[in-house]
Structure formats: C-alpha cells, structure tokens
Design an enzyme around this catalytic site. Structure first.
Site, short mmCIF file in Angstrom:
data_model
loop_
_atom_site.label_atom_id
_atom_site.label_comp_id
_atom_site.label_asym_id
_atom_site.label_seq_id
_atom_site.Cartn_x
_atom_site.Cartn_y
_atom_site.Cartn_z
CG HIS A 1 2.03 2.69 -9.55
ND1 HIS A 1 0.89 2.49 -8.80
CD2 HIS A 1 2.91 1.73 -9.15
CE1 HIS A 1 1.05 1.46 -8.00
NE2 HIS A 1 2.27 0.98 -8.17
CE LYS B 1 1.96 -7.11 -3.56
NZ LYS B 1 2.24 -5.86 -4.28
NE ARG C 1 7.56 1.76 -2.78
CZ ARG C 1 6.60 0.89 -2.50
NH1 ARG C 1 5.37 1.32 -2.36
NH2 ARG C 1 6.85 -0.39 -2.34
CB SER D 1 -1.49 -0.07 -4.33
OG SER D 1 -0.94 0.40 -5.53
#
Ligand code: PNS
Length: 159
Positions: free
Chosen positions: A17, A41, A90, A127
């Site tokens: 990030h 989440k 990514r 994460s």
C-alpha cells in the site's frame, strides 16, 4: 489541483500500500488515503487504529492526508470533489474484481479509476497474509513498516 483517493481496508497498511501511496503522492497534488468500511470483511483493527497507523507511516509525504468513510466510495469522491481513484494491481487475480468495481464507479458517478502496477517486490503481499504469518509467529518485518510490527502482533494476541 489534481486530488485523488487511494481507498482500501488497510487492515493493516503494508509496504505494498505504502509504495502505491508514495508513488501517487509524487504524481498528484493531493492524495487522500481513505479507510473504507468493507462490510463483507471482518477486520482486526478499528477504523481509528488503521487511520492512526497510516498517518504514522505516511507522515513524511506532505500532500497525503488520511480519512475514513462508511458509505459508497463514489459518494466520498463526490462530496470531496475527487475525480479519480488510484489503486494498485498486484496480479491478474486482482484484475477481474478491480475492473468490475472501476466500471461500476464510473457508471454510478463518473468517477475514474487509475491502476498502478504494484512493484514486483510487493506483488505477493496482502494484509490478510501479513496477519496470518504474524498469527503463527512468523517474521512480518519485511511486509509492514517497523513501527507496526509489534502493534500487529499484539492486536492478534488480544483478538
Ligand atoms: O483493501 P480492499 O478491501 O481491497 O478495498 C476495497 C474497497 C474498500 C476499496 C472497496 O470494497 C470499496 O470501495 N468499498 C466501499 C463501498 C463501495 O463503494 N462499494 C461499491 C464498489 S463498486
């Protein structure tokens, strides 16, 4: 004045990030890092904790500010006169969902999304993986800023 938003869950912020935020801060006049509440989440850190950690690790970038929002990202953009969202990509596995969200955000309120390719050194980083590694006492010092390492470990042990 080109103002963009880097949105995410940031639970916690990682070097991946941070790399996108740093690169965006060199391209745009103002970058708002927005902690979005993702209702699907379960998070480890509160929104306030996540904002505090982001502030700490982005302090050196003077055109970066931190905010939070619990509604639609496009509404945040509209309210704050932000024309574009900046996101890191990514790998192709990110692409389908990111493309879908970017098209929806364009359709909803005409908000553009600019994708930046994640630096190869961070392309495997998330994460979730950081939390998993820390939960098993693995070394996360290569994945989050040094000042967050103990904070992540202690949040997991109190969880
Ligand atoms: O870090 P994440 O969890 O991959 O970030 C995803 C996030 C928070 C940017 C995305 O879920 C989002 O924009 N949430 C806000 C609610 C919203 O606008 N949903 C519609 C997306 S088209």
């Amino acid at each position: 004045m080109k103002k963009v938003v880097c949105p995410g869950s940031f639970d916690p912020i990682t070097f991946g990030h941070l790399d996108i935020i740093k690169r965006a801060s060199s391209l745009f006049d103002e970058v708002v890092v927005a902690v979005l509440v993702n209702k699907t989440k379960k998070s480890l850190f509160t929104v306030d904790d996540r904002m505090e950690m982001i502030r700490e690790v982005t302090a050196e970038y003077k055109n970066v500010t931190v905010a939070s929002w619990s509604g639609l990202l496009v509404d945040y953009c509209e309210e704050n006169k932000i024309q574009a969202i900046v996101k890191g990509l990514r790998a192709v596995t990110d692409f389908d969902y990111e493309l879908q969200m970017s098209q929806m955000n364009l359709q909803l309120k005409g908000v553009e999304t600019l994708f930046m390719s994640t630096a190869p050194a961070h392309s495997f980083l998330s994460s979730s993986l950081v939390k998993e590694i820390a939960a098993y006492d693995g070394d996360i010092s290569g994945y989050v800023p040094a000042q967050l390492v103990e904070r992540v470990k202690s949040a997991l042990s109190n969880n």
